[in-house]
Design a protein around this motif. Structure first.
Motif, PDB file in Angstrom:
ATOM      1  N   CYS A 142      10.028   9.193  -3.609  1.00 55.08           N
ATOM      2  CA  CYS A 142      10.496  10.109  -3.160  1.00 55.08           C
ATOM      3  C   CYS A 142      10.528  10.003  -2.073  1.00 55.08           C
ATOM      4  O   CYS A 142      12.188  10.891  -1.243  1.00 55.08           O
ATOM      5  CB  CYS A 142       9.231  10.960  -3.167  1.00 55.08           C
ATOM      6  SG  CYS A 142       8.307  10.697  -4.666  1.00 55.08           S
ATOM      7  N   VAL A 143       9.738   9.522  -1.089  1.00 57.67           N
ATOM      8  CA  VAL A 143      10.445   9.080   0.221  1.00 57.67           C
ATOM      9  C   VAL A 143      11.443   8.567   0.636  1.00 57.67           C
ATOM     10  O   VAL A 143      12.288   9.429   1.264  1.00 57.67           O
ATOM     11  CB  VAL A 143       9.254   9.092   1.759  1.00 57.67           C
ATOM     12  CG1 VAL A 143       8.986   8.534   3.014  1.00 57.67           C
ATOM     13  CG2 VAL A 143       7.986   9.073   1.341  1.00 57.67           C
ATOM     14  N   PRO A 144      12.094   7.515   0.783  1.00 53.93           N
ATOM     15  CA  PRO A 144      12.813   6.554   0.868  1.00 53.93           C
ATOM     16  C   PRO A 144      14.274   7.200   0.001  1.00 53.93           C
ATOM     17  O   PRO A 144      15.488   7.924   0.947  1.00 53.93           O
ATOM     18  CB  PRO A 144      12.411   5.524   0.818  1.00 53.93           C
ATOM     19  CG  PRO A 144      11.364   5.220  -0.917  1.00 53.93           C
ATOM     20  CD  PRO A 144      10.893   6.151  -0.312  1.00 53.93           C
ATOM     21  N   SER A 145      14.402   7.602  -0.736  1.00 54.01           N
ATOM     22  CA  SER A 145      15.375   8.813  -2.067  1.00 54.01           C
ATOM     23  C   SER A 145      15.640   9.687  -0.898  1.00 54.01           C
ATOM     24  O   SER A 145      17.061  10.115  -0.738  1.00 54.01           O
ATOM     25  CB  SER A 145      15.103   9.151  -3.319  1.00 54.01           C
ATOM     26  OG  SER A 145      14.459   9.478  -3.372  1.00 54.01           O
ATOM     27  N   LYS A 146      15.296  10.397  -0.875  1.00 55.13           N
ATOM     28  CA  LYS A 146      15.193  11.689  -0.045  1.00 55.13           C
ATOM     29  C   LYS A 146      15.202  11.352   1.023  1.00 55.13           C
ATOM     30  O   LYS A 146      16.403  12.794   1.860  1.00 55.13           O
ATOM     31  CB  LYS A 146      13.786  13.160   0.205  1.00 55.13           C
ATOM     32  CG  LYS A 146      13.320  13.262  -1.505  1.00 55.13           C
ATOM     33  CD  LYS A 146      13.996  12.648  -2.646  1.00 55.13           C
ATOM     34  CE  LYS A 146      13.199  13.462  -4.332  1.00 55.13           C
ATOM     35  NZ  LYS A 146      13.766  11.743  -5.548  1.00 55.13           N
ATOM     36  N   VAL A 179       0.657  -1.375   0.589  1.00 63.26           N
ATOM     37  CA  VAL A 179       0.145  -0.106  -0.435  1.00 63.26           C
ATOM     38  C   VAL A 179       1.001   1.705  -0.144  1.00 63.26           C
ATOM     39  O   VAL A 179       2.202   1.348   0.871  1.00 63.26           O
ATOM     40  CB  VAL A 179      -0.699   0.183   1.363  1.00 63.26           C
ATOM     41  CG1 VAL A 179      -1.841   1.601   1.315  1.00 63.26           C
ATOM     42  CG2 VAL A 179      -1.897  -0.934   1.285  1.00 63.26           C
ATOM     43  N   GLY A 180       0.230   2.080  -0.574  1.00 55.03           N
ATOM     44  CA  GLY A 180       0.949   3.294  -1.009  1.00 55.03           C
ATOM     45  C   GLY A 180       1.970   3.699  -2.217  1.00 55.03           C
ATOM     46  O   GLY A 180       2.201   4.974  -2.176  1.00 55.03           O
ATOM     47  N   GLY A 181       2.169   2.927  -3.222  1.00 53.77           N
ATOM     48  CA  GLY A 181       2.345   3.202  -4.175  1.00 53.77           C
ATOM     49  C   GLY A 181       4.024   3.762  -4.308  1.00 53.77           C
ATOM     50  O   GLY A 181       5.261   3.242  -3.255  1.00 53.77           O
ATOM     51  N   THR A 182       4.900   4.009  -5.235  1.00 57.65           N
ATOM     52  CA  THR A 182       6.071   4.360  -5.721  1.00 57.65           C
ATOM     53  C   THR A 182       6.541   5.560  -4.582  1.00 57.65           C
ATOM     54  O   THR A 182       7.343   5.046  -3.586  1.00 57.65           O
ATOM     55  CB  THR A 182       6.440   4.384  -6.948  1.00 57.65           C
ATOM     56  OG1 THR A 182       6.380   3.005  -8.050  1.00 57.65           O
ATOM     57  CG2 THR A 182       7.874   5.152  -7.330  1.00 57.65           C
TER      58      THR A 182
END
Length: 492
Positions: free
Chosen positions: A67-71, A58-61
């Motif tokens: 976005c979240v993990p990479s940033k 759940v939550g998509g890419t």
């Protein structure tokens, strides 16, 4: 069979023997990313019943692998870089030890988990819709057949359907690549240990962010880009600046270079590349294919209900996001339109409005901003000079190096620039391009100027706080009529 009532939805719960039909639903959504959630929230606010189907997490890419993990990792890498570069300030000395990479990844995973729960799973329960775990495919009706993880299934019937399945990493065919344990933008976020060296194929936003991220964590990084410059969709001045930044930080860059074949040798990956008429071999411990993304439509059975696809597998939609089937809509990356989470969210809300109110609303992408979260960041909105020329506009531009922006000077980091593109006769701003710390915040101001059809003269006369990076926009606008090098530091 147990039945849960959520708003107007009648949902059959999973049992060992499977589950039965989900019926009387106003909106059935395939995919649980930004587009799907925005549509679901908008529909629930109108009192419509919603069921969502998700075959993975759940939550998509964005929240899970994008976005979240990479940033989060970029921010951590920047913290280390700031410590190592603190010597640019007189009297300041700092050091940074080795990276405890497993701890860094654990922290990233915990952050992702909290955001997935708070902004997705819990939010669905709060708004009152069910998320079904399983694979969905269209069948005659139209309807959705959903196969649950245990192999059982059931049918979802809805007034409207939204395809919001997003995109996935795409890798071109390269001789030998199938036999290489290569990384993608998804799997690189799941690394358990830090490689000593990394070869990145692709010099656009994903490749640039990952190159700097790993270089700042102490990895020897090489970037190979097929086209003639990094960030090929940006202005040439932007491309040159980010190449300079990466090179200064120890990243080796090969532009105009194609990877022709790869192999493993003595436990390392060896790539045979061709660039400038010269063939060479590059080797690294790991290889990241940052070569773009493609819409996810496999297994959806779209041909069964006559939904058309484009050449890249994208779901074809009109300006209102309706597909070739009147009950079926699509939003987000799966449409092949700009792959930004804020675009997906806007499209999801738009779809719900058009499906349930027939407002005939559409989106205007002309002033759409984009940001590459390197340090300094790259940000743009509106047209490049080349795009303006192709549209038949007679334009002129100005480029202001950050050495003329006081905020950058006091930061003791003047790597960057601001470029404005304007119509020659009217002075109307048509494009803004920034390389700077906080460029994403700076470009937001430019978006308002573009939407307000402001001229560079208007921008040059506006109030702007001193010692902010946004002042670079005002100073660049002033260069259309004066030499800012002759101004005092806060002169207007």
């Amino acid at each position: 069979m147990n039945v849960t009532l959520l708003g107007q939805i009648r949902v059959s719960e999973y049992e060992e023997s499977g589950w039965s039909d989900v019926v009387d639903v106003d909106l059935a959504i395939v995919g649980s990313g930004a587009a799907g959630f925005a549509a679901a929230i908008a529909a629930r606010r109108r009192g419509k019943s919603v069921v969502m189907v998700e075959r993975a997490t759940v939550g998509g890419t964005c929240v899970n692998t994008g976005c979240v993990p990479s940033k989060a990792l970029l921010a951590a890498a920047e913290a280390r870089h700031v410590a190592l570069s603190a010597g640019r300030f007189p009297g300041i000395d700092a050091t940074a030890g080795p990276v405890a990479f497993p701890d860094l990844i654990t922290g990233k995973d915990e952050l992702v988990g909290r955001m997935r729960s708070g902004k997705y799973v819990d939010l669905a329960a709060e708004h009152g819709w069910e998320i079904l775990s399983g694979r969905a495919r269209f069948v005659d009706g139209p309807a959705l057949w959903v196969e649950s993880p245990d192999g059982s299934g059931g049918q979802v019937v809805a007034e409207h359907y939204l395809i919001a399945t997003g995109s996935t990493a795409w890798v071109p065919e390269i001789e030998g690549l199938d036999g290489i344990d290569h990384l993608t933008s998804t799997t690189v976020m799941e690394l358990a240990e830090l490689p000593a060296s990394l070869l990145i194929v692709g010099g656009n936003y994903i490749g640039l962010e990952q190159a700097q991220l790993f270089a700042r964590l102490g990895v020897r990084v090489t970037v190979v880009e097929t086209l003639g410059r990094l960030a090929p969709a940006e202005e040439p001045e932007v491309s040159a600046m980010i190449e300079r930044v990466l090179s200064d930080e120890g990243v080796t860059v090969h532009t105009g270079t194609e990877v022709q074949r790869v192999r493993t040798e003595s436990g390392r990956i060896v790539a045979s590349v061709m660039g400038g008429g010269t063939r060479r071999e590059l080797s690294a411990d790991r290889m990241l294919m940052a070569t773009g993304r493609r819409p996810v439509t496999d297994g959806l059975g779209l041909e069964r209900i006559g939904v058309g696809l484009g050449g890249s597998g994208q779901v074809l939609v009109d300006e209102y996001l309706r597909t070739s089937h009147p009950q079926v809509w699509a939003a987000g990356d799966v449409t092949g339109q700009p792959q930004f989470v804020y675009v997906a969210a806007a499209q999801g809300a738009l779809m719900a409005d058009n499906a349930f109110t027939e407002t005939g609303r559409s989106l205007d992408y002309r002033d759409l901003p984009r940001v590459t979260f390197t340090g300094p960041a790259l940000a743009s909105a509106g047209l490049t000079e080349e795009q303006a020329r192709r549209q038949g506009l007679d334009c002129e531009s100005r480029v202001l190096p950050l050495e003329f922006v006081p905020r950058a000077v006091v930061n003791r980091d003047t790597r960057g620039l601001v470029k404005l593109v304007a119509e020659r006769d009217t002075g109307r701003l048509v494009g803004a391009h920034v390389v700077a710390e906080g460029a994403g915040e700076v470009i937001a101001t430019a978006v308002y100027a573009l939407r307000g059809r402001m001229t560079v003269a208007d921008m040059a006369a506006l109030w702007c706080p001193y010692l902010t990076m946004t002042e670079g926009l005002k100073l660049t606008a002033q260069t259309f009529t004066r030499d800012v090098a002759t101004l005092s530091c806060c002169a207007s």
